[in-house]
Scaffold this active site. Sequence first.
Site, PDB file in Angstrom:
ATOM      1  N   LYS A 118       0.807  -1.214   0.000  1.00  0.00           N
ATOM      2  CA  LYS A 118       0.000   0.000   0.000  1.00  0.00           C
ATOM      3  C   LYS A 118       0.843   1.268   0.000  1.00  0.00           C
ATOM      4  O   LYS A 118       0.460   2.285  -0.582  1.00  0.00           O
ATOM      5  CB  LYS A 118      -0.952  -0.008   1.203  1.00  0.00           C
ATOM      6  CG  LYS A 118      -2.077  -1.017   1.112  1.00  0.00           C
ATOM      7  CD  LYS A 118      -3.005  -0.914   2.311  1.00  0.00           C
ATOM      8  CE  LYS A 118      -4.212  -1.822   2.164  1.00  0.00           C
ATOM      9  NZ  LYS A 118      -3.854  -3.245   2.152  1.00  0.00           N
ATOM     10  N   GLU A 202      -3.212   6.754   7.439  1.00  0.00           N
ATOM     11  CA  GLU A 202      -4.001   7.636   6.594  1.00  0.00           C
ATOM     12  C   GLU A 202      -5.008   8.414   7.431  1.00  0.00           C
ATOM     13  O   GLU A 202      -5.534   7.893   8.428  1.00  0.00           O
ATOM     14  CB  GLU A 202      -4.755   6.841   5.522  1.00  0.00           C
ATOM     15  CG  GLU A 202      -3.863   6.258   4.446  1.00  0.00           C
ATOM     16  CD  GLU A 202      -4.646   5.564   3.351  1.00  0.00           C
ATOM     17  OE1 GLU A 202      -4.079   5.384   2.273  1.00  0.00           O
ATOM     18  OE2 GLU A 202      -5.814   5.195   3.586  1.00  0.00           O
ATOM     19  N   HIS A 237     -14.250  -3.577   8.369  1.00  0.00           N
ATOM     20  CA  HIS A 237     -13.554  -3.306   7.122  1.00  0.00           C
ATOM     21  C   HIS A 237     -13.669  -4.446   6.118  1.00  0.00           C
ATOM     22  O   HIS A 237     -12.954  -4.472   5.122  1.00  0.00           O
ATOM     23  CB  HIS A 237     -12.079  -2.966   7.359  1.00  0.00           C
ATOM     24  CG  HIS A 237     -11.876  -1.914   8.403  1.00  0.00           C
ATOM     25  ND1 HIS A 237     -12.308  -0.618   8.234  1.00  0.00           N
ATOM     26  CD2 HIS A 237     -11.322  -1.966   9.639  1.00  0.00           C
ATOM     27  CE1 HIS A 237     -12.011   0.093   9.328  1.00  0.00           C
ATOM     28  NE2 HIS A 237     -11.424  -0.705  10.193  1.00  0.00           N
ATOM     29  N   ARG A 294      -6.451  -8.556  -8.887  1.00  0.00           N
ATOM     30  CA  ARG A 294      -7.100  -9.860  -9.052  1.00  0.00           C
ATOM     31  C   ARG A 294      -8.571  -9.644  -9.324  1.00  0.00           C
ATOM     32  O   ARG A 294      -9.066  -8.509  -9.316  1.00  0.00           O
ATOM     33  CB  ARG A 294      -6.936 -10.680  -7.763  1.00  0.00           C
ATOM     34  CG  ARG A 294      -7.427  -9.912  -6.527  1.00  0.00           C
ATOM     35  CD  ARG A 294      -7.528 -10.784  -5.305  1.00  0.00           C
ATOM     36  NE  ARG A 294      -7.729 -10.011  -4.071  1.00  0.00           N
ATOM     37  CZ  ARG A 294      -8.891  -9.545  -3.654  1.00  0.00           C
ATOM     38  NH1 ARG A 294      -9.968  -9.722  -4.388  1.00  0.00           N
ATOM     39  NH2 ARG A 294      -8.981  -8.865  -2.510  1.00  0.00           N
TER      40      ARG A 294
END
Length: 681
Positions: A118, A202, A237, A294
């Site tokens: 990430k 973040e 999440h 994917r």
Amino acid sequence: MSSIRKILIANRGEIAVRVMQTARRLGISTVAVYSDADVEAPHVALADEAILIGPGPVGESYLVIDNILDAARQTNADAIHPGYGFLSENADFADAVQKAGLIFIGPDAEVISLMGNKAAAKRRMIEAGVPCVPGYEDADQSDERLIQAAKEIKFPIMVKATAGGGGRGMRLVQDMDEFKSALVTARSEAANAFGSDELILEKAIIYPRHVEIQVFADRYGHVVHLGERDCSVQRRHQKVIEESPCPVMTPELRADMGAAAVEAARNINYVGAGTVEFLLDQSGAYYFLEMNTRLQVEHPVTEMVTGLDLVELQIKVAQGDTLDLQQEDVSLDGHAIEVRLYAEDPNNDFMPATGKIAAWRPAVMENVRFDDGVVEGQNISPFYDPMVAKVIAYGDDRETARKRLVEALRQTALLGPATNRDFLVTCLEKETFIKGEATTAFIGEIFGETGYTAEPLSSEMVALQGVLHFIHDREQALSRAISVPDALKNFSTSGSLQTPYSLLIGDEVFDLTVSSAKVGSYRVDIAVEEGADKVLIETHDVEQVSPDESISFNVNNQIIKSLAVIDSNVLYHALQSADTAIFLSSINQLVVTDDGGDGSAGGLVTAPLHGRVIDVFVKVGDKVADGQKLAIVEAMKMQHEIFSEVEGNVVDVRIVSDQQVSVNDLMIEIVEENVGDEENA
């Protein structure tokens, strides 16, 4: 490249079945790989060939690259489809497949490596001009630097593992005290799930939508997007409900986000199916979140609104065909909504559930699709993700799709392990979802800190449970008789049969008396205890309308359709409103389960589920406080923290790290403080 002749699917469950279905339609042979725990799984039976690759734990089977490549060599497969999860975003696996001379149905290893991290992916997207969430993604992973970065970003903050996904290694943090603890937990979860404990930070976007763009690219630089999916309804999440198109999307915003996603894919020379995920805030601003290299779990909703087979496109692009699709050819027709049916207990903090599937009866309806990988009699294993099926409904408009999906779920029965079916129906029928206003905060706002609690059974349903038990007991008794006329089946020497039962639902005990003057006709008196007395509260007349395991009843002139299955002395009963499990007893007592244990009963701390011990935080002789963390158990890809419910001294610890535990195994024993003094006072 030459045409693909035989595909090995390096996965299991519904996605393996899904890939095989398209391959078979294209005339391509398939190879399944399976573990000891999946011997009877549907993907094994469906494939043209199947190879055993190891024991149940994924680290000894589905994640062992050499075992999968050996299976490909044994069967002369010329391509490997990774599905999703497992090795699907493992760059080493993609590289090994290509070096073995096989076609990897996915992007190149370098791209997987770049976008699988990430931090690196975010830096690349910033360079490409794709809007990104402010945060910290540098290499320095020291606590000091992360704490400093958190202060600069300002709370609330998302802590995320740089590798992997699915909510593992991810925490929403509100303040500095919570932040330090979150670093420890996120690192541990990320290291166990992905082999890397690297994190990024973040700025938390409050009340966003999670909107992703499906992209497709061939090896010749041609890239298109196939519209968006709204995946905002999430728990911890992890996505619960997905739909296409997004309820608040405009043509202008779709074109803008689609162009950003196409640029992201083009910038990294992407090939195949990929998903660029964004957070969309209430002002219409959007921010790059990550790219999944994917096929996505939720790809069916895109297929239903575009009419495209994404697996077929994957195969064609992988074998070197051009993507014969222009952006102007892509249109979204109608609306599709998908839910993920999990083997988990929503009444017990969504604890993963295991055990034998006593019945699996998906609804048969027009414009409803089931992607599943289970069969009746199969055992749900603790080794894998708890998702057993996806249910997708299509409609000309969103409300038609929503209503169709609700009805399909109500007509579907998966009996045995607990499931989230009723929770899904509840979510779909909330006004916020109906209006298309759900954000990532939806589940938290709707169910609050206490979580989901199923609606109590109505008295009519309580009566029906008693009738089912009565029918079972009568048939068991009559099975030992030579021959009994129907007219005498419900009579004893003292007249018509009257059988008492006790039904425990939640904290309330209902005393039932079931009587029957003739076969198929029943009277149920329901009483509750008030002090020392039993008070009659209701009487219901129940008529059996249809026979066999799919039984319809007329309860007070209300027709109720149900499915009843007996397995291992448990009577499973499926209703449109709720599923129940009645433990049959020779002493005319039964218990309807509506929740489970939480892993602790006073000072005896037991395993709440099958899984692997990740860490133990106490030892014999330690003093512990009420609410103190004792251990972490990992099951079905998620870590479950075990807390003490008492204050006292640890007198026994029966677990160690990396140990497998079964549900209800005693793990830790705590003697409560002052218990002995109180007893001797």
